[in-house]
Design a protein around this motif. Sequence first.
Motif, PDB file in Angstrom:
ATOM      1  N   ASP A 918       0.805  -1.218   0.000  1.00 49.78           N
ATOM      2  CA  ASP A 918       0.000   0.000   0.000  1.00 49.78           C
ATOM      3  C   ASP A 918       0.843   1.274   0.000  1.00 49.78           C
ATOM      4  O   ASP A 918       0.311   2.354  -0.273  1.00 49.78           O
ATOM      5  CB  ASP A 918      -0.954   0.002   1.204  1.00 49.78           C
ATOM      6  CG  ASP A 918      -0.186  -0.105   2.519  1.00 49.78           C
ATOM      7  OD1 ASP A 918       0.904  -0.704   2.511  1.00 49.78           O
ATOM      8  OD2 ASP A 918      -0.689   0.413   3.544  1.00 49.78           O
ATOM      9  N   VAL A 919       2.138   1.198   0.320  1.00 49.22           N
ATOM     10  CA  VAL A 919       2.974   2.411   0.316  1.00 49.22           C
ATOM     11  C   VAL A 919       3.989   2.401  -0.823  1.00 49.22           C
ATOM     12  O   VAL A 919       4.762   3.353  -0.965  1.00 49.22           O
ATOM     13  CB  VAL A 919       3.710   2.587   1.667  1.00 49.22           C
ATOM     14  CG1 VAL A 919       2.712   2.773   2.784  1.00 49.22           C
ATOM     15  CG2 VAL A 919       4.649   1.425   1.940  1.00 49.22           C
ATOM     16  N   LYS A 920       3.998   1.357  -1.623  1.00 50.05           N
ATOM     17  CA  LYS A 920       4.923   1.333  -2.757  1.00 50.05           C
ATOM     18  C   LYS A 920       4.734   2.541  -3.685  1.00 50.05           C
ATOM     19  O   LYS A 920       5.710   3.072  -4.221  1.00 50.05           O
ATOM     20  CB  LYS A 920       4.774   0.032  -3.548  1.00 50.05           C
ATOM     21  CG  LYS A 920       5.464  -1.166  -2.909  1.00 50.05           C
ATOM     22  CD  LYS A 920       5.344  -2.398  -3.792  1.00 50.05           C
ATOM     23  CE  LYS A 920       5.994  -3.606  -3.155  1.00 50.05           C
ATOM     24  NZ  LYS A 920       7.458  -3.498  -3.108  1.00 50.05           N
ATOM     25  N   LYS A 925       6.734   7.405  -6.515  1.00 51.13           N
ATOM     26  CA  LYS A 925       6.633   8.841  -6.748  1.00 51.13           C
ATOM     27  C   LYS A 925       7.949   9.539  -6.408  1.00 51.13           C
ATOM     28  O   LYS A 925       8.448  10.370  -7.168  1.00 51.13           O
ATOM     29  CB  LYS A 925       5.490   9.434  -5.925  1.00 51.13           C
ATOM     30  CG  LYS A 925       5.307  10.937  -6.159  1.00 51.13           C
ATOM     31  CD  LYS A 925       4.282  11.551  -5.223  1.00 51.13           C
ATOM     32  CE  LYS A 925       2.868  11.183  -5.589  1.00 51.13           C
ATOM     33  NZ  LYS A 925       1.877  11.994  -4.822  1.00 51.13           N
ATOM     34  N   GLY A 926       8.536   9.201  -5.267  1.00 55.08           N
ATOM     35  CA  GLY A 926       9.810   9.804  -4.885  1.00 55.08           C
ATOM     36  C   GLY A 926      10.896   9.500  -5.894  1.00 55.08           C
ATOM     37  O   GLY A 926      11.650  10.390  -6.306  1.00 55.08           O
ATOM     38  N   PRO A 957      -1.657   4.811  -9.853  1.00 60.57           N
ATOM     39  CA  PRO A 957      -2.850   5.620 -10.173  1.00 60.57           C
ATOM     40  C   PRO A 957      -2.652   7.114  -9.980  1.00 60.57           C
ATOM     41  O   PRO A 957      -3.473   7.902 -10.442  1.00 60.57           O
ATOM     42  CB  PRO A 957      -3.904   5.081  -9.201  1.00 60.57           C
ATOM     43  CG  PRO A 957      -3.124   4.500  -8.065  1.00 60.57           C
ATOM     44  CD  PRO A 957      -1.856   3.962  -8.655  1.00 60.57           C
ATOM     45  N   ASP A 958      -1.579   7.517  -9.321  1.00 56.21           N
ATOM     46  CA  ASP A 958      -1.328   8.933  -9.058  1.00 56.21           C
ATOM     47  C   ASP A 958      -0.905   9.632 -10.347  1.00 56.21           C
ATOM     48  O   ASP A 958       0.105   9.281 -10.965  1.00 56.21           O
ATOM     49  CB  ASP A 958      -0.241   9.074  -7.991  1.00 56.21           C
ATOM     50  CG  ASP A 958      -0.120  10.506  -7.469  1.00 56.21           C
ATOM     51  OD1 ASP A 958      -0.310  11.429  -8.263  1.00 56.21           O
ATOM     52  OD2 ASP A 958       0.169  10.680  -6.278  1.00 56.21           O
ATOM     53  N   CYS A 959      -1.663  10.657 -10.757  1.00 58.60           N
ATOM     54  CA  CYS A 959      -1.361  11.377 -12.000  1.00 58.60           C
ATOM     55  C   CYS A 959      -0.016  12.085 -11.927  1.00 58.60           C
ATOM     56  O   CYS A 959       0.673  12.232 -12.943  1.00 58.60           O
ATOM     57  CB  CYS A 959      -2.459  12.398 -12.304  1.00 58.60           C
ATOM     58  SG  CYS A 959      -4.017  11.662 -12.807  1.00 58.60           S
ATOM     59  N   VAL A 960       0.359  12.554 -10.740  1.00 58.83           N
ATOM     60  CA  VAL A 960       1.659  13.219 -10.587  1.00 58.83           C
ATOM     61  C   VAL A 960       2.795  12.253 -10.885  1.00 58.83           C
ATOM     62  O   VAL A 960       3.768  12.592 -11.575  1.00 58.83           O
ATOM     63  CB  VAL A 960       1.799  13.806  -9.167  1.00 58.83           C
ATOM     64  CG1 VAL A 960       3.184  14.411  -8.967  1.00 58.83           C
ATOM     65  CG2 VAL A 960       0.726  14.840  -8.912  1.00 58.83           C
ATOM     66  N   SER A 997      -5.969   8.805 -20.280  1.00 54.35           N
ATOM     67  CA  SER A 997      -6.018   9.224 -18.876  1.00 54.35           C
ATOM     68  C   SER A 997      -6.994  10.381 -18.682  1.00 54.35           C
ATOM     69  O   SER A 997      -7.191  11.204 -19.588  1.00 54.35           O
ATOM     70  CB  SER A 997      -4.618   9.635 -18.412  1.00 54.35           C
ATOM     71  OG  SER A 997      -4.658  10.306 -17.177  1.00 54.35           O
ATOM     72  N   PRO A 998      -7.618  10.497 -17.504  1.00 50.69           N
ATOM     73  CA  PRO A 998      -8.475  11.667 -17.233  1.00 50.69           C
ATOM     74  C   PRO A 998      -7.700  12.987 -17.232  1.00 50.69           C
ATOM     75  O   PRO A 998      -8.280  14.043 -17.469  1.00 50.69           O
ATOM     76  CB  PRO A 998      -9.051  11.375 -15.836  1.00 50.69           C
ATOM     77  CG  PRO A 998      -8.881   9.906 -15.641  1.00 50.69           C
ATOM     78  CD  PRO A 998      -7.659   9.518 -16.400  1.00 50.69           C
ATOM     79  N   SER A 999      -6.402  12.929 -16.972  1.00 51.37           N
ATOM     80  CA  SER A 999      -5.587  14.145 -16.917  1.00 51.37           C
ATOM     81  C   SER A 999      -5.105  14.521 -18.313  1.00 51.37           C
ATOM     82  O   SER A 999      -4.489  13.707 -19.017  1.00 51.37           O
ATOM     83  CB  SER A 999      -4.392  13.939 -15.993  1.00 51.37           C
ATOM     84  OG  SER A 999      -3.449  14.975 -16.154  1.00 51.37           O
ATOM     85  N   MET A1000      -5.376  15.755 -18.723  1.00 54.52           N
ATOM     86  CA  MET A1000      -4.940  16.208 -20.041  1.00 54.52           C
ATOM     87  C   MET A1000      -3.422  16.197 -20.145  1.00 54.52           C
ATOM     88  O   MET A1000      -2.849  15.809 -21.168  1.00 54.52           O
ATOM     89  CB  MET A1000      -5.466  17.619 -20.319  1.00 54.52           C
ATOM     90  CG  MET A1000      -5.092  18.129 -21.708  1.00 54.52           C
ATOM     91  SD  MET A1000      -5.570  19.837 -22.032  1.00 54.52           S
ATOM     92  CE  MET A1000      -4.317  20.716 -21.124  1.00 54.52           C
ATOM     93  N   ALA A1001      -2.732  16.628 -19.091  1.00 55.44           N
ATOM     94  CA  ALA A1001      -1.269  16.671 -19.124  1.00 55.44           C
ATOM     95  C   ALA A1001      -0.685  15.277 -19.315  1.00 55.44           C
ATOM     96  O   ALA A1001       0.298  15.094 -20.056  1.00 55.44           O
ATOM     97  CB  ALA A1001      -0.738  17.304 -17.836  1.00 55.44           C
TER      98      ALA A1001
END
Length: 1062
Positions: A918-920, A925-926, A957-960, A997-1001
């Motif tokens: 759950d924290v992978k 991200k890092g 799943p994180d867009c960033v 993706s839902p994110s345009m970027a």
Amino acid sequence: MAAAAALEAAAPTGALWGLVHDFVMGQQEGPADQVAADVKSGNYTVLQVVEALGSSLENPEPRTRARGIQLLSQVLLHCHTLLLEKEVVHLILFYENRLKDHHLVIPSVLQGLKALSLCVALPPGLAVSVLKAIFQEVHVQSLPQVDRHTVYNIITNFMRTREEELKSLGADFTFGFIQVMDGEKDPRNLLVAFRIVHDLISRDYSLGPFVEELFEVTSCYFPIDFTPPPNDPHGIQREDLILSLRAVLASTPRFAEFLLPLLIEKVDSEVLSAKLDSLQTLNACCAVYGQKELKDFLPSLWASIRREVFQTASERVEAEGLAALHSLTACLSRSVLRADAEDLLDSFLSNILQDCRHHLCEPDMKLVWPSAKLLQAAAGASARACDYITSNVLPLLLEQFHKHSQSSQRRTILEMLLGFLKLQQKWSYEDKDQRPLNGFKDQLCSLVFMALTDPSTQLQLVGIRTLTVLGAQPDLLSSEDLELAVGHLYRLSFLEEDSQSCRVAALEASGALAALYPVAFSSHLIPKLAEELRVGESNLTKGDEHIQCSQHLCCLQALSAVSTHPSIVKETLPLLLQHLWQVNRGNMVAQSSDVIAVCQSLKQVAEKCQQDPESCWYFHQTAIPCLLALAVQASMPEKEPSVLKKVLLEDEVLAAMVSVIGTATTHLSPELAAQSVTHIVPLFLDGNVSFLPENSFPSRFQPFQVTDDASGQRRLIALLMAFVCSLPRNVEIPQLNQLMRELLELSCCHSCPFSSTAAAKCFAGLLNKHPAGQQLDEFLQLAVDKVEAGLGSGPCRSQAFTLLLWVTKALVLRYHPLSSCLTARVRPFWRQENPGPKQTFLLLLFLPRTSILLCLMDLLNDPELGPAAADGFSLLMSDCTDVLTRAGHAEVRIMFRQRFFTDNVPALVQGFHAAPQDVKPNYLKGLSHVLNRLPKPVLLPELPTLLSLLLEALSCPDCVVQLSTLSCLQPLLLEAPQVMSLHVDTLVTKFLNLSSSPSMAVRIAALQCMHALTRLPTPVLLPYKPQVIRALAKPLDDKKRLVRKEAVSARGEWFLLGSPGS
């Protein structure tokens, strides 16, 4: 006794004989190095080696003689510095005699002569003797490449050390070298041979009657047609040969009569590379030629250049043709003539004008630009050429401007005029009345003002640029011209949004001309802008938003644009500051955007003042107290808070003020900064407002008081941060100990995140600049105590983590050298299985740099702070704009990102593999943030081990995370196609999924990666071509235009994949 001595002497000789026998008869290579080492160490002499080789050197078998001489030559190559003059003489005579030996012996003889050519003890005359022997006895071009290279080295060595002796040979030396070089084909040898020819010419060796022969033996390689073989270990490129040969051909005017016809022939050929090489060589030749060399070839040269510029389909050929014409004109301009000699420059320029001017008058204007380029290339070569061409072309262009009525044609003519006017700036005139522009000044001004009033935006843009160039001509414009120019620029500065480009150009021109004519702008523009600003304030009072956007903001931009002279700054700065006071007094219906616009103008003025120390100090001591006074006044507690004053305390407005204060402080001298810091720091610590204008406040200023009444005042810590974190490092800050403690207290205040973050950044900025020592360690210990209290359970966890992050960044940037005692002090905590908050922070601050981020990584597992810790890696790797910047004098070590990566990413990868599922995503991200900001040359060697994690990050799943990873992968697809092609199946699948993706970027980045995928090897991609083309049809209908644009580009490249010529 005598027998024992004889045995001792015979022992080493016998060993030497054995080594010689193994080399000569046993065909072993190792003994040669052993013999050379023994001679070098003094165990044997060269004479003993020769004696041991005696029978080998006289052996009737050529191969045996060759091996014997080879051994001697290898010894000499290692030990030539040990030879005595008498030994050198005998060896030279021996080797010269052996040049008449069998062809199998010659390579070894040449190696020996190469060694002897390096001897310092070489007696006079022997260099000439050796070269004569080589020229007479050796047919060099029949030798292998290595042996030919040896001959060139012998010649080079003698030319370097025995130049006068070789010159005594006269033209015989030149002729001998011509025989040696004639027919050479190997590029390795040609580089050395070209260098020898260049030295022959540049060092004034006698060429005698062999000038043409020397030219022929080198020019036969022109133009160079060489393609290096793949994986060439020698690394010789075509460009190396081209430049070496060009240096030879352009080294003497004596080649001119042979070279110029050759160049003309090659320019007229159909081979593009030959055209380019010839024009570049002509350009180089003009640096050493004079009128005498060029006279007979000028008509042909001009005809060839003119044809290339008029008819070429290659921009490179056109550019080289123009450069050659420029050089020809410059050459003719600088030649010193006798009184009775013909001046070729006038006739040459006359021919150019005759062939080009009629094209300037053609109605269809087809060849107008090629003609203008040719004329400008010639005019830019010298003041004489510029005057001649300008005085003939300007009347013609002025006439054509008035003849044509279409704006597009007028714009073309004005752009040509602009080109000629720019050339005038290159030359200075002692007598200003001699300037050719003086006679056309009125016509030029009239034409420019016509362009500025034309409805065509494109013509107005060219008119603005032309006005700027005219204004740069010293004493050309009269006061009346300047007044008209200022009026036009004022009008253009207030154009509507659809003329944005023209308005920006007018502001830039105003700034450039204001620096040259400050009086004119102070008299004619500043009063108009002041009145416009007053009217804008009136409109703001009425709340007229349309007028506000169209006039008020334009006025602010104009005021900042013209602040390019110290005298103008003293007029514009008070106007801008007075405008801010109107907001504070409640005389205007102001929004945050209005105040931000004023601050942006102030920042631009501050940037323009940075080049002038006097203006920089004036801005600082005028603007900074005013801004602080406004902010302090707005922060004062009131029973009924004013909406207008609240505007000044908004985050965006304070950020705008921060940029102004930081910009105004970074370029202060240490002495002036020290004066300022004695006022501003006591303001925040002691509430000393005596230096502020209008400093009668209703209550005391106490920004570090943690009370509800002081909430507005605490927000102003951001302004303190902007000032103290922009000071030079050697400026002493008063009451530093108290300031650091107050900042630490405020940094963990949970009631106002903006204030606590500003305090943490300020603390980190001061920590970064503080010199190493006991006080720095004390400040770090204070931070440890504060974070210990904050990272536990409670409302301040987020603020404590922010402080942790900024302190870490401050230390990472300076690559802080940690003391051994502190390292030893925290090791017990590192051994703990589950270190507490205090131990975690101690480890973070004081462990050796290889472990500095291990504890921060532990926070990635925290349910509350894990995502923030992952985003923290982005902060650690990125550049800030307000604190910890190089411009703000922070200590930023070079390659800190590379060090960060090397020290910490292995632990980050290890932590990912050991982390719960759950924290992978936090680890991914890092890692993505670190890799995305890492220089690609550092990342490429590590790519094979990290690529699997990057691919896994695409599934997060994180867009960033997705966006950061895609930004990292795109350049890698271009720079490491072989590695990336191993994962092509995964890449195609994931990129196509993310294109929805839902994110345009993210969609845009995924499509850009799909485009970059086409750079991988085509055979790898072809199986996926149908699938990709079908999948990319969907984003063609995306609701966002930018996504559709990227989809079209990517799909088009995939369609072309594998087609001929792709």
